[in-house]
Write a protein that holds these residues in place. Structure first.
Motif, PDB file in Angstrom:
ATOM      1  N   TRP A   1      -0.341   7.042  -6.490  1.00 52.88           N
ATOM      2  CA  TRP A   1      -1.544   7.882  -6.541  1.00 52.88           C
ATOM      3  C   TRP A   1      -1.188   9.343  -6.261  1.00 52.88           C
ATOM      4  O   TRP A   1      -1.618  10.251  -6.967  1.00 52.88           O
TER       5      TRP A   1
ATOM      6  N   GLY B   1      -8.734   1.001   3.101  1.00 54.30           N
ATOM      7  CA  GLY B   1      -9.550  -0.195   3.193  1.00 54.30           C
ATOM      8  C   GLY B   1      -8.779  -1.478   2.958  1.00 54.30           C
ATOM      9  O   GLY B   1      -9.255  -2.567   3.295  1.00 54.30           O
TER      10      GLY B   1
ATOM     11  N   GLN C   1     -10.014   6.484   7.022  1.00 48.25           N
ATOM     12  CA  GLN C   1     -10.886   6.203   5.878  1.00 48.25           C
ATOM     13  C   GLN C   1     -12.135   7.077   5.940  1.00 48.25           C
ATOM     14  O   GLN C   1     -12.578   7.620   4.917  1.00 48.25           O
TER      15      GLN C   1
ATOM     16  N   THR D   1       0.813  -1.218   0.000  1.00 48.83           N
ATOM     17  CA  THR D   1       0.000   0.000   0.000  1.00 48.83           C
ATOM     18  C   THR D   1       0.847   1.269   0.000  1.00 48.83           C
ATOM     19  O   THR D   1       0.391   2.311  -0.467  1.00 48.83           O
TER      20      THR D   1
ATOM     21  N   TYR E   1       1.194   1.895  -3.646  1.00 49.50           N
ATOM     22  CA  TYR E   1      -0.067   2.380  -4.220  1.00 49.50           C
ATOM     23  C   TYR E   1      -0.254   3.866  -3.910  1.00 49.50           C
ATOM     24  O   TYR E   1      -0.587   4.670  -4.778  1.00 49.50           O
TER      25      TYR E   1
ATOM     26  N   TRP F   1      -9.657   4.527  -0.594  1.00 49.55           N
ATOM     27  CA  TRP F   1      -9.503   3.194  -1.186  1.00 49.55           C
ATOM     28  C   TRP F   1      -8.371   2.423  -0.509  1.00 49.55           C
ATOM     29  O   TRP F   1      -8.545   1.275  -0.099  1.00 49.55           O
TER      30      TRP F   1
ATOM     31  N   GLY G   1      -7.944   8.783  -2.944  1.00 52.12           N
ATOM     32  CA  GLY G   1      -6.999   7.667  -2.957  1.00 52.12           C
ATOM     33  C   GLY G   1      -6.851   7.018  -1.601  1.00 52.12           C
ATOM     34  O   GLY G   1      -6.807   5.790  -1.486  1.00 52.12           O
TER      35      GLY G   1
END
Length: 295
Positions: free
Chosen positions: A206, A244, A261, A199, A202, A241, A238
């Motif tokens: 992003w 989570g 979140q 993550t 990621y 998502w 971003g």
């Protein structure tokens, strides 16, 4: 293999990935070094934007000295508040940042409050400071996330996707390993590995897209604070998502929902609605001017 990090589907094996180095007998964590590098890059970007927009770069040198301190304080407080069970038995551990434990949203809150006070004291435009500093903020986040990589933390649950990352079980905090991860443990050269969503990667990818949008839109902005709004909405989308996917979210007490979140979703929807309204209002104002009779 005990300190290796593997990306099996990319054919990448990184051996001997440590968490710190020793200089003259003093152990220095990579996490802290990377956070420091992120701060430096963020400041240099803000300074560059200030020069390009006709502002005094010296203002941001003064500002960063305050903003960094209170951002770190805010980031740590946010983390401690939502992870109180980890610290209540050892209050001194609150001050130990070597193993991570900084929450980005807490840092943003601390930095924004500092900017507001600074703008009032120096009689400067608060929104201009926000717009100038926010690209540097997200640039620092892109770099800072690599601290999580070296610490083997802030990863997601099991995945077998292209970017899947394998970490030695011995290098990971036990409470970050879910039952799903335990069911998919693999043994490589006698070492147990979990396979997770990277993550940190990621979020970095992003955020790089959000940063590119912010820089591209800078000269096209319609009102003060719009670049900062793009940051809040873009990062919020971003983060909603990505949060989570993670196995270590900071949960709202008594509810069990990831705090970041929820905050990310609120920011995305709230700021997104504000941007739409603001552009609609500016569009109406422009339309009225065009309809006024010419003398």
């Amino acid at each position: 293999m005990e300190d290796s990090i593997i990306f099996p589907h990319l054919g990448i094996t990184l051996e001997h990935v440590g968490k710190s180095i020793t200089v003259f007998g003093v152990e220095i964590a990579y996490y802290g070094m990377i956070i420091g590098l992120g701060i430096l890059v963020g400041f240099l970007l803000a300074e560059w934007i200030a020069k390009k927009s006709g502002q005094s770069p010296e203002i941001y040198l003064d500002l960063v000295l305050y903003a960094v301190f209170f951002a770190i304080v805010g980031a740590r407080l946010y983390y401690v508040i939502f992870s109180w069970d980890m610290f209540k038995g050892d209050l001194l551990s609150i001050f130990n940042l070597r193993n991570g434990g900084l929450a980005i949203y807490g840092g943003v809150i601390g930095a924004v409050l500092t900017l507001y006070v600074f703008s009032k004291k120096r009689k400067l435009s608060f929104t201009t400071l926000l717009d100038t500093g926010s690209p540097g903020l997200i640039a620092g986040q892109i770099i800072g996330r690599w601290g999580n990589f070296f610490n083997r933390e802030a990863f997601g649950d099991y995945t077998d996707s292209l970017l899947a990352m394998q970490l030695p079980v011995s290098q990971v905090r036990s409470w970050d390993i879910t039952e799903n991860l335990r069911e998919h443990i693999q043994i490589i050269d006698g070492v147990e590995f979990i396979q997770v969503h990277p993550t940190f990667l990621y979020e970095g990818m992003w955020n790089l897209c959000v940063l590119a949008l912010m820089l591209w839109y800078w000269k096209r902005k319609k009102f003060g604070g719009e670049i900062f709004c793009i940051y809040l909405a873009g990062y919020g989308l971003g983060r909603f998502w990505i949060e989570g996917l993670r196995t270590d979210p900071l949960l709202l007490p008594g509810i069990g929902i990831p705090a970041s979140q929820v905050l990310a979703l609120v920011l995305f929807l709230g700021v997104g609605a504000f941007l739409v309204y603001k552009h609609w209002k500016l569009g109406r104002r422009t339309g009225k001017k065009e309809k006024e009779p010419q003398e």
